[in-house]
Design a protein around this motif. Structure first.
Motif, PDB file in Angstrom:
ATOM      1  N   ASP A   1      -1.380  20.374 -10.618  1.00 49.47           N
ATOM      2  CA  ASP A   1      -0.439  20.408  -9.492  1.00 49.47           C
ATOM      3  C   ASP A   1       0.979  20.493 -10.064  1.00 49.47           C
ATOM      4  O   ASP A   1       1.438  19.569 -10.738  1.00 49.47           O
TER       5      ASP A   1
ATOM      6  N   ALA B   1       7.924  31.017  -2.659  1.00 50.35           N
ATOM      7  CA  ALA B   1       8.450  30.844  -1.307  1.00 50.35           C
ATOM      8  C   ALA B   1       8.307  32.128  -0.494  1.00 50.35           C
ATOM      9  O   ALA B   1       7.722  33.111  -0.956  1.00 50.35           O
ATOM     10  N   ASN B   2       8.839  32.108   0.713  1.00 53.71           N
ATOM     11  CA  ASN B   2       8.962  33.332   1.521  1.00 53.71           C
ATOM     12  C   ASN B   2      10.444  33.525   1.849  1.00 53.71           C
ATOM     13  O   ASN B   2      11.269  32.672   1.516  1.00 53.71           O
TER      14      ASN B   2
ATOM     15  N   GLY C   1       6.355  26.441   3.847  1.00 58.20           N
ATOM     16  CA  GLY C   1       5.161  27.177   4.264  1.00 58.20           C
ATOM     17  C   GLY C   1       3.935  26.454   3.745  1.00 58.20           C
ATOM     18  O   GLY C   1       3.971  25.235   3.570  1.00 58.20           O
TER      19      GLY C   1
ATOM     20  N   ALA D   1       3.218  22.136  -0.766  1.00 64.57           N
ATOM     21  CA  ALA D   1       3.043  21.002  -1.690  1.00 64.57           C
ATOM     22  C   ALA D   1       4.391  20.563  -2.253  1.00 64.57           C
ATOM     23  O   ALA D   1       4.675  19.353  -2.361  1.00 64.57           O
TER      24      ALA D   1
ATOM     25  N   PRO E   1       4.292  28.666 -10.970  1.00 58.93           N
ATOM     26  CA  PRO E   1       2.952  28.868 -10.394  1.00 58.93           C
ATOM     27  C   PRO E   1       2.649  30.367 -10.479  1.00 58.93           C
ATOM     28  O   PRO E   1       3.510  31.148 -10.889  1.00 58.93           O
TER      29      PRO E   1
ATOM     30  N   VAL F   1      -1.678  33.313  -0.846  1.00 66.82           N
ATOM     31  CA  VAL F   1      -1.575  33.911   0.490  1.00 66.82           C
ATOM     32  C   VAL F   1      -1.111  35.374   0.413  1.00 66.82           C
ATOM     33  O   VAL F   1      -1.553  36.216   1.202  1.00 66.82           O
TER      34      VAL F   1
END
Ligand code: AR6
Length: 166
Positions: free
Chosen positions: A8, A21-22, A28, A34, A110, A116
């Motif tokens: 994590d 991110a977006n 999101g 998280a 990450p 997604v």
């Protein structure tokens, strides 16, 4: 200098962690959710001052309740088959994130866009590794450690394969 870990990213004790991110930069699901949960509502409050970011761009905030001092919010591309500039936009995310962390000693990434946003993992990993190696070799930064934080064993295996010497 480059490490692969599984786990994590919100737990990592590094100077900066990167968020997948977006464009809203307002949170999101996935790693973004998280990070916001672990950093606390102060992170969202700071993100609300940023005015979003375009795909391929990144912006830096403080880490608030995270062990990491900073969060670099990078907006990866949504995979649309590979013919819509996805590779260049993903490469741009890594370059911009590294540039925003060039005064720091350690950063963890990450696997941006591979959840997604459905970017194929091996193709994304090759881009991530290429951009990090190029940036580190070019100098003009204080980074001593770049961590690729994988959430699954399968992703970890891909990173280890791509990073393995020929
Ligand atoms: N630590 C490390 N990696 C994680 C964690 C974690 N705690 N949680 C998930 N991952 P994704 P994207 C991995 O979907 O594809 C969000 O809603 C995950 O297994 O988080 O760039 C944003 O707001 C995968 O390998 O990001 C955007 O709208 C990787 O992180 C959208 O999703 C990225 O998966 C971004 O999509």
């Amino acid at each position: 200098m480059i490490e692969v870990v599984r786990g994590d990213i919100t737990k990592l004790d590094v100077d900066a962690i990167v968020n997948a991110a977006n464009e809203s930069l307002l949170g999101g699901g996935g790693v973004d959710g998280a990070i916001h949960r672990a950093a606390g509502p102060e992170l969202l409050a700071e993100c609300e001052t940023l005015g979003g970011a375009k795909t391929g761009q990144a912006k830096r905030t403080r880490g608030h309740r995270l062990p990491a001092r900073y969060v670099v919010h990078a907006v990866g591309p949504v995979w649309r088959g590979g013919g819509h500039g996805e590779d260049d936009l993903l490469a741009s995310c890594y370059r911009e994130s590294l540039r925003l962390a060039s005064d720091l000693r350690s950063i963890a990434f990450p696997a941006i866009s591979t959840g997604v946003f459905a970017f194929p993992i091996e193709r994304a990993t090759r881009i991530a590794v290429r951009e990090v190696k190029r940036f580190l070799a070019a100098g003009g930064h204080s980074l001593e450690k770049v961590v690729f934080c994988c959430f699954s064993a399968a992703d970890e295996a891909v990173y280890r394969k791509v990073l393995a010497p020929e």
